[in-house]
Scaffold this active site. Structure first.
Site, PDB file in Angstrom:
ATOM      1  N   HIS A  59      18.998  30.195  29.122  1.00 62.54           N
ATOM      2  CA  HIS A  59      17.741  30.929  29.195  1.00 62.54           C
ATOM      3  C   HIS A  59      17.196  31.298  27.818  1.00 62.54           C
ATOM      4  CE1 HIS A  59      14.837  33.722  31.091  1.00 62.54           C
ATOM      5  NE2 HIS A  59      15.164  34.584  30.136  1.00 62.54           N
TER       6      HIS A  59
ATOM      7  N   HIS B 172      -0.011  16.913  20.585  1.00 64.33           N
ATOM      8  CA  HIS B 172      -0.729  17.972  19.881  1.00 64.33           C
ATOM      9  C   HIS B 172       0.063  19.275  19.972  1.00 64.33           C
ATOM     10  CE1 HIS B 172      -4.553  15.747  19.511  1.00 64.33           C
ATOM     11  NE2 HIS B 172      -4.354  15.329  20.750  1.00 64.33           N
TER      12      HIS B 172
ATOM     13  N   HIS C 262      10.982  25.535  29.318  1.00 65.16           N
ATOM     14  CA  HIS C 262      10.469  24.642  30.358  1.00 65.16           C
ATOM     15  C   HIS C 262       9.077  24.162  29.997  1.00 65.16           C
ATOM     16  CE1 HIS C 262       8.306  28.296  31.530  1.00 65.16           C
ATOM     17  NE2 HIS C 262       7.520  27.541  32.289  1.00 65.16           N
TER      18      HIS C 262
ATOM     19  N   ASP D  32       6.140  25.762  42.683  1.00 65.74           N
ATOM     20  CA  ASP D  32       6.004  26.558  43.909  1.00 65.74           C
ATOM     21  C   ASP D  32       4.587  27.091  44.090  1.00 65.74           C
ATOM     22  OD1 ASP D  32       8.772  26.329  44.666  1.00 65.74           O
ATOM     23  OD2 ASP D  32       9.238  27.775  43.079  1.00 65.74           O
TER      24      ASP D  32
ATOM     25  N   ASN E  67       3.526  25.594  27.391  1.00 61.50           N
ATOM     26  CA  ASN E  67       2.989  26.839  26.850  1.00 61.50           C
ATOM     27  C   ASN E  67       4.176  27.689  26.418  1.00 61.50           C
ATOM     28  OD1 ASN E  67       0.281  26.218  27.429  1.00 61.50           O
ATOM     29  ND2 ASN E  67       0.477  26.984  29.513  1.00 61.50           N
TER      30      ASN E  67
ATOM     31  N   HIS F 240      12.093  31.175  29.823  1.00 63.33           N
ATOM     32  CA  HIS F 240      13.084  30.108  29.989  1.00 63.33           C
ATOM     33  C   HIS F 240      12.494  28.793  29.460  1.00 63.33           C
ATOM     34  CE1 HIS F 240      16.797  28.704  32.103  1.00 63.33           C
ATOM     35  NE2 HIS F 240      16.188  27.542  31.932  1.00 63.33           N
TER      36      HIS F 240
ATOM     37  N   CYS G  96      15.720  35.700  36.411  1.00 64.36           N
ATOM     38  CA  CYS G  96      14.860  34.570  36.049  1.00 64.36           C
ATOM     39  C   CYS G  96      14.845  33.540  37.173  1.00 64.36           C
ATOM     40  CB  CYS G  96      15.344  33.941  34.752  1.00 64.36           C
ATOM     41  SG  CYS G  96      14.535  32.369  34.344  1.00 64.36           S
TER      42      CYS G  96
ATOM     43  N   GLN H 168       5.411  22.012  31.967  1.00 67.14           N
ATOM     44  CA  GLN H 168       4.768  21.623  33.210  1.00 67.14           C
ATOM     45  C   GLN H 168       4.283  20.178  33.114  1.00 67.14           C
ATOM     46  OE1 GLN H 168       2.246  24.560  35.239  1.00 67.14           O
ATOM     47  NE2 GLN H 168       2.543  25.906  33.472  1.00 67.14           N
TER      48      GLN H 168
ATOM     49  N   GLU I 149     -17.349  29.841  17.638  1.00 67.57           N
ATOM     50  CA  GLU I 149     -16.541  28.765  18.227  1.00 67.57           C
ATOM     51  C   GLU I 149     -16.952  28.480  19.666  1.00 67.57           C
ATOM     52  OE1 GLU I 149     -13.809  30.581  15.082  1.00 67.57           O
ATOM     53  OE2 GLU I 149     -15.209  31.327  16.584  1.00 67.57           O
TER      54      GLU I 149
ATOM     55  N   PHE J  39      -8.645  33.579  17.251  1.00 65.25           N
ATOM     56  CA  PHE J  39      -9.357  33.628  18.525  1.00 65.25           C
ATOM     57  C   PHE J  39     -10.526  32.651  18.482  1.00 65.25           C
ATOM     58  CE2 PHE J  39      -7.278  37.774  18.485  1.00 65.25           C
ATOM     59  CZ  PHE J  39      -6.812  37.871  19.786  1.00 65.25           C
TER      60      PHE J  39
ATOM     61  N   HIS K 197       0.529  10.172  21.533  1.00 67.62           N
ATOM     62  CA  HIS K 197       0.655  11.218  20.517  1.00 67.62           C
ATOM     63  C   HIS K 197       0.827  12.577  21.180  1.00 67.62           C
ATOM     64  CE1 HIS K 197      -3.667  11.026  21.474  1.00 67.62           C
ATOM     65  NE2 HIS K 197      -3.701  12.312  21.190  1.00 67.62           N
TER      66      HIS K 197
ATOM     67  N   SER L 218       4.521  32.616  31.469  1.00 65.46           N
ATOM     68  CA  SER L 218       4.963  33.723  32.328  1.00 65.46           C
ATOM     69  C   SER L 218       6.471  33.875  32.348  1.00 65.46           C
ATOM     70  CB  SER L 218       4.453  33.513  33.757  1.00 65.46           C
ATOM     71  OG  SER L 218       4.940  32.286  34.276  1.00 65.46           O
TER      72      SER L 218
ATOM     73  N   GLU M  91     -10.747  11.442  24.267  1.00 63.50           N
ATOM     74  CA  GLU M  91      -9.960  10.748  23.256  1.00 63.50           C
ATOM     75  C   GLU M  91      -9.860   9.256  23.557  1.00 63.50           C
ATOM     76  OE1 GLU M  91      -6.903  14.213  21.654  1.00 63.50           O
ATOM     77  OE2 GLU M  91      -6.124  12.386  22.565  1.00 63.50           O
TER      78      GLU M  91
ATOM     79  N   CYS N 134      16.492  30.052  35.984  1.00 64.09           N
ATOM     80  CA  CYS N 134      17.895  29.907  35.610  1.00 64.09           C
ATOM     81  C   CYS N 134      18.686  29.224  36.725  1.00 64.09           C
ATOM     82  CB  CYS N 134      18.500  31.274  35.296  1.00 64.09           C
ATOM     83  SG  CYS N 134      18.179  31.865  33.615  1.00 64.09           S
TER      84      CYS N 134
END
Length: 353
Positions: free
Chosen positions: A120, A306, A173, A80, A160, A171, A54, A175, A325, A320, A304, A168, A189, A57
């Site tokens: 991890h 989401h 984490h 990176d 995510n 671990h 990983c 962003q 949609e 989906f 707030h 991907s 908003e 880690c």
């Protein structure tokens, strides 16, 4: 004789999202029994506290030979493979067609990665509240530091979770993207909240929270003294939740120490219920919306978070955003009230504990 009116959980109807100023189509008759179908319980495999392969880690190498320090708590670094670069970029060349419909401009930014914990195998749902509070402190510190850059106008923190949502690496984490311009979603908003304040003289989300607290049995999932998590009336995703502070504040940097701990507790409570719903590590995209960093007050902005989870009826059946949609407007089958009731009834203890 005219037809007898039926409750909203039985008939197709539209609901208005005041944050985005758009309508949501709700079709509850398509799912009269939303818990039909198989609910798969995956066998829990003991996770690795440390994975030598990983790149997140402690002590392991990342791209280009950079090694992570042997961190024991949170750890943040510049991505990176960033989607944005901090250097001044040359202006895009004019289109050969010279059309006003073909527009581009440079965009600078900073992309950071924040590891929540050295272990991890953990997720927010499996972390202790004090450890999550340390993550909240790091979010506030990153927001403050990035806000000092004069050309940064917005800081977007998001996670995510799970391969289904494009993560991907498992671990724990998130962003942090700091951008030169305010992205479209928070900008929409912000505009809605400013317009509401100008018309009513009050905060849109403060008023909305007061409405929900008046009927806590409808859409509130979990609450504590300082934060509330609920399924918004206009939710699109099946088990979407909105996390709101009871006090009006605009940014991570406004949070008091008790509010940081309370936010950590709410995040653990929500993610634990998600995992308990289908007894799996629940996928989602989660992110915070806070006031822009360009120095203007933006008093209408209410901080707030989401949660947008895709799962619908089991660990394998997901929602989906396709067809109507994509071409018409957002649509859901499960009403917000049914989703909130289902989440609210789940135990607070994680199913693996």
């Amino acid at each position: 004789m005219p037809a007898t009116p039926r409750p909203l959980d039985l008939v197709p109807h539209r609901r208005y999202n005041p944050l985005l100023r758009q309508w949501i189509l709700v079709s509850p008759q398509r799912t009269q029994r939303p818990w039909q179908g198989e609910t798969t319980k995956q066998i829990a495999v003991p996770g690795l506290a440390y994975d030598p392969t990983c790149y997140l880690c402690p002590g392991n190498p990342r791209s280009g030979g950079i090694h992570n320090p042997p961190y024991a708590s949170v750890f943040a670094f510049d991505n990176d493979f960033p989607a944005l670069l901090p250097d001044e970029q040359p202006a895009p060349a004019p289109s050969p067609e010279d059309s006003p419909l073909l527009v581009a401009e440079p965009e600078r930014g900073r992309c950071r990665v924040l590891c929540f914990h050295p272990n991890h195998s953990l997720t927010l749902s499996r972390m202790a509240v004090p450890d999550i509070a340390t993550v909240v402190d790091a979010w506030a510190a990153e927001t403050s530091a990035l806000s000092q850059l004069p050309w940064i106008n917005h800081v977007q923190i998001f996670e995510n979770r799970g391969a289904m949502m494009g993560a991907s690496n498992p671990h724990p984490h998130c962003q942090i993207w700091a951008t030169e311009h305010i992205p479209d979603e928070p900008l929409r908003e912000l505009a809605a909240q400013q317009a509401y304040q100008e018309e009513h003289g009050t905060c849109l989300l403060c008023d909305y929270l007061a409405t929900e607290l008046a009927h806590p049995e409808a859409r509130i999932v979990v609450e504590n003294d300082l934060f509330v998590a609920l399924v918004p009336y206009w939710a699109v995703w099946p088990f979407e939740t909105l996390v709101l502070p009871r006090r009006h504040l605009g940014s991570f940097t406004d949070l008091t120490p008790p509010e940081r701990t309370a936010l950590a507790a709410i995040l653990k409570a929500v993610t634990t219920r998600y995992d308990n719903l289908f007894q799996v590590s629940f996928p989602y995209t989660m992110g915070f919306h806070q006031r822009p960093t360009h120095g203007q007050a933006h008093d209408a902005m209410h901080f707030h978070a989401h949660f947008y989870p895709p799962l619908l009826r089991s660990a394998e059946i997901r929602k989906f955003m396709v067809g109507f949609e994509l071409l018409g407007q957002p649509q859901r089958d499960l009403t917000a009230e049914t989703a909130a009731s289902r989440l609210r009834e789940l135990p607070e203890t994680h199913y693996l504990d």
